[in-house]
Design a protein around this motif. Structure first.
Motif, short mmCIF file in Angstrom:
data_model
loop_
_atom_site.label_atom_id
_atom_site.label_comp_id
_atom_site.label_asym_id
_atom_site.label_seq_id
_atom_site.Cartn_x
_atom_site.Cartn_y
_atom_site.Cartn_z
N ASP A 43 0.83 -1.21 0.00
CA ASP A 43 0.00 0.00 0.00
C ASP A 43 0.86 1.26 0.00
N VAL A 44 1.94 1.23 0.77
CA VAL A 44 2.85 2.38 0.82
C VAL A 44 3.35 2.69 -0.59
N LYS A 45 3.78 1.65 -1.29
CA LYS A 45 4.31 1.82 -2.65
C LYS A 45 3.22 2.31 -3.60
N LYS A 46 2.02 1.74 -3.47
CA LYS A 46 0.91 2.08 -4.36
C LYS A 46 0.43 3.52 -4.16
N VAL A 47 0.34 3.95 -2.90
CA VAL A 47 -0.20 5.27 -2.58
C VAL A 47 0.83 6.38 -2.74
N THR A 48 2.03 6.14 -2.19
CA THR A 48 3.05 7.21 -2.21
C THR A 48 3.98 7.11 -3.41
N GLY A 49 4.14 5.90 -3.94
CA GLY A 49 5.11 5.70 -5.01
C GLY A 49 6.52 5.48 -4.48
N TYR A 50 6.65 5.38 -3.17
CA TYR A 50 7.96 5.19 -2.55
C TYR A 50 7.99 3.86 -1.79
N THR A 51 9.21 3.34 -1.59
CA THR A 51 9.34 2.15 -0.75
C THR A 51 9.73 2.58 0.65
N ILE A 52 9.37 1.77 1.63
CA ILE A 52 9.64 2.07 3.04
C ILE A 52 11.15 2.28 3.22
N GLY A 53 11.50 3.32 3.96
CA GLY A 53 12.91 3.68 4.13
C GLY A 53 13.25 4.92 3.32
N GLY A 54 12.42 5.19 2.30
CA GLY A 54 12.66 6.39 1.48
C GLY A 54 11.38 7.16 1.22
N VAL A 55 10.34 6.92 2.05
CA VAL A 55 9.05 7.58 1.82
C VAL A 55 9.19 9.08 2.08
N SER A 56 8.91 9.86 1.06
CA SER A 56 9.02 11.31 1.15
C SER A 56 7.66 11.90 1.53
N PRO A 57 7.66 13.05 2.22
CA PRO A 57 6.38 13.71 2.53
C PRO A 57 5.75 14.38 1.30
N ILE A 58 6.43 14.32 0.15
CA ILE A 58 5.97 15.01 -1.06
C ILE A 58 6.05 14.09 -2.28
N GLY A 59 5.40 14.53 -3.37
CA GLY A 59 5.52 13.82 -4.63
C GLY A 59 4.80 12.48 -4.66
N LEU A 108 7.74 23.16 5.58
CA LEU A 108 7.25 21.78 5.45
C LEU A 108 5.72 21.79 5.44
N LYS A 109 5.16 22.61 6.31
CA LYS A 109 3.70 22.73 6.38
C LYS A 109 3.15 23.26 5.05
N ALA A 110 3.77 24.29 4.52
CA ALA A 110 3.31 24.88 3.25
C ALA A 110 3.51 23.92 2.08
N LEU A 111 4.67 23.26 2.06
CA LEU A 111 5.01 22.34 0.97
C LEU A 111 4.06 21.15 0.90
N THR A 112 3.69 20.61 2.06
CA THR A 112 2.87 19.39 2.09
C THR A 112 1.38 19.66 2.22
N SER A 113 1.01 20.93 2.50
CA SER A 113 -0.37 21.29 2.84
C SER A 113 -0.86 20.44 4.01
N GLY A 114 0.07 20.06 4.87
CA GLY A 114 -0.26 19.21 6.01
C GLY A 114 -0.94 19.98 7.12
N GLU A 115 -1.72 19.26 7.91
CA GLU A 115 -2.36 19.86 9.08
C GLU A 115 -1.51 19.55 10.31
N ILE A 116 -1.27 20.58 11.13
CA ILE A 116 -0.50 20.38 12.35
C ILE A 116 -1.42 19.71 13.38
N LYS A 117 -0.98 18.58 13.91
CA LYS A 117 -1.79 17.83 14.86
C LYS A 117 -0.94 17.28 15.98
N GLU A 118 -1.59 17.03 17.11
CA GLU A 118 -0.91 16.34 18.19
C GLU A 118 -1.13 14.85 17.97
#
Length: 160
Positions: free
Chosen positions: A94-110, A147-157
């Motif tokens: 699923d990680v590969k399918k959704v992000t396009g990356y393999t575990i160990g190199g999963v980027s927050p972008i792209g 990082l917040k702007a680049l990923t459009s991520g929500e800051i959460k606890e």
């Protein structure tokens, strides 16, 4: 060494980076940065300044959590935030399918598929942080606000 920069997942991460800010660049490390501890050692920074990109499956959807290297993502907190009962770490497939990356190199972008992103609020302790760029030996340096702007991520606890 440069062959890492020519790998498709790294090029995809780099493209997202450059579109956001042409001055940001992918750093290739001699040593692997597969784990937060490895990355911190290679970069000579605190483990907490390493961004772990963790993909979780929340029933029928996915959420990527960007977590400080010295913290653990809390499933209970995620369940409350998302109001879902069933949340687990995504499978490597699923990680590969959704992000396009393999575990160990999963980027927050792209990513291949647009996913909801939560950012661990404790990452703001550091003036600069490092995240994976599509390969265990590739990272990029950024600050919390960018990082917040680049990923459009929500800051959460989201950590325990």
């Amino acid at each position: 060494m440069n062959s890492i920069l020519n790998k498709e997942p790294v090029l995809r991460a780099e493209k997202s980076l450059k579109q956001f800010n042409p001055d940001l660049k992918v750093i290739v490390l001699e040593e692997t940065a597969r784990t937060a501890k490895d990355a911190a050692t290679a970069l000579g920074c605190k483990v907490g300044a390493i961004v772990k990109s963790l993909l979780f499956k929340a029933e029928d959807s996915f959420v990527l959590c960007l977590v400080s290297g010295d913290k653990r993502c809390s499933l209970n907190k995620l369940k409350k935030i998302l109001d879902k009962k069933d949340i687990s770490m995504a499978s490597p497939e699923d990680v590969k399918k959704v992000t396009g990356y393999t575990i160990g190199g999963v980027s927050p972008i792209g990513h291949l598929i647009k996913i909801k992103i939560f950012i661990d609020e404790t990452l703001n302790r550091f003036s600069c942080i490092f995240a994976a760029a599509g390969h265990p030996n590739a990272v990029f340096e950024i600050d919390f606000e960018n990082l917040k702007a680049l990923t459009s991520g929500e800051i959460k606890e989201i950590t325990e």
